[in-house]
Design an enzyme around this catalytic site. Structure first.
Site, PDB file in Angstrom:
ATOM      1  N   CYS A 105       0.811  -1.226   0.000  1.00 49.52           N
ATOM      2  CA  CYS A 105       0.000   0.000   0.000  1.00 49.52           C
ATOM      3  C   CYS A 105       0.840   1.271   0.000  1.00 49.52           C
ATOM      4  O   CYS A 105       0.794   2.053  -0.943  1.00 49.52           O
ATOM      5  CB  CYS A 105      -0.938   0.009   1.215  1.00 49.52           C
ATOM      6  SG  CYS A 105      -2.266  -1.210   1.145  1.00 49.52           S
ATOM      7  N   ILE A 106       1.595   1.500   1.059  1.00 46.99           N
ATOM      8  CA  ILE A 106       2.259   2.790   1.241  1.00 46.99           C
ATOM      9  C   ILE A 106       3.235   3.120   0.116  1.00 46.99           C
ATOM     10  O   ILE A 106       3.259   4.252  -0.361  1.00 46.99           O
ATOM     11  CB  ILE A 106       2.949   2.852   2.614  1.00 46.99           C
ATOM     12  CG1 ILE A 106       1.893   2.784   3.723  1.00 46.99           C
ATOM     13  CG2 ILE A 106       3.750   4.136   2.767  1.00 46.99           C
ATOM     14  CD1 ILE A 106       2.471   2.783   5.115  1.00 46.99           C
TER      15      ILE A 106
END
Length: 258
Positions: A105-106
């Protein structure tokens, strides 16, 4: 992943439907397994919620990483600074520096948003700067290893470096986008003899690396010229590690209590 306090059931779920009927059906489905639903006006709005929360973390991690770099130049302890700043009861949320960012995600979602905005002739400057800073952290820590070895009158080229932990966060088995992979590549490019240990990972062949896995024992630690802590798995005994390793570089600040 790795959290014990939040799972699927008690983490709020943001939902947007293409039509009001779609939203109603989606809420009926997810309401069977999730305690708290957060309806928004559209799937695009729901996706933007995810992009905001992941970008928020990426930008603030980058800020913490840059403060680490600046504190080094100023001769200050960034961890002391963060602990003191976190005593403010409002207006501050502590983020910590480290080896970089990883996971699914990040590192990726903000990049996707930045790409999308370029197609609309908009430059997402915060995202791009955060990505640049976070991506620079593996090289920073490799340089810290080189500096530590140099202080012991050893070159990085030919030194034995044991990388401790290769997953992107503690207590998971996921190496996607893990900064440990780039750290290992950089160490090997500079001639280090690298091995790794991770209780959740037996091989890095899927990541294109033939770096050998090592047993974690007193003999392995004593034979290493440097131990580089990249992932702070809870199963590691930090006191035992300090007692047996001649040189440790700690990207997670676990040896000083985090």
């Amino acid at each position: 992943p790795g959290r014990q306090d939040f799972g699927v059931k008690n983490t709020p779920k943001v939902i947007g439907g293409v039509t009001p009927a779609c939203l109603q059906v989606a809420q009926a489905l997810y309401g069977c397994v999730v305690d708290h639903l957060v309806p928004v006006s559209s799937p695009a709005a729901a996706e933007m919620v995810k992009l905001l929360e992941n970008t928020f973390r990426a930008v603030n991690i980058a800020l913490a990483n840059e403060f680490l770099l600046m504190s080094d130049r100023l001769g200050l302890d960034i961890w002391e600074v963060i602990r003191a700043a976190a005593t403010k009861p409002y207006g501050f949320m502590p983020f910590t520096p480290g080896p970089g960012v990883g996971g699914h995600c990040i590192p990726l979602d903000p990049r996707y948003l930045s790409w999308k905005m370029r197609t609309l002739n908009y430059n997402a400057r915060f995202i791009q700067l955060a990505e640049e800073i976070n991506a620079s952290m593996p090289e920073y820590w490799v340089n810290r290893v080189a500096a530590g070895l140099n202080a012991a009158r050893k070159p990085l080229n030919g030194s034995r470096v044991l990388v401790l932990g290769v997953t992107y966060k503690r207590d998971v088995d996921d190496v996607r986008e893990s900064p440990a992979i780039e750290i290992i590549r950089l160490l090997e490019e500079r001639g280090a003899q690298v091995s790794f240990h991770d209780p959740f990972v037996a091989s890095l062949a899927r990541e294109g690396l033939d770096t050998p896995a090592a047993a974690l024992n007193a003999e392995t630690l004593a034979a290493a010229d440097c131990v580089l802590i990249v992932t702070d798995h809870r199963s590691y005994d930090w006191g035992w590690l300090q007692a047996h390793a001649p040189l440790i570089v700690d990207t997670r600040h676990v040896l000083q209590g985090g």
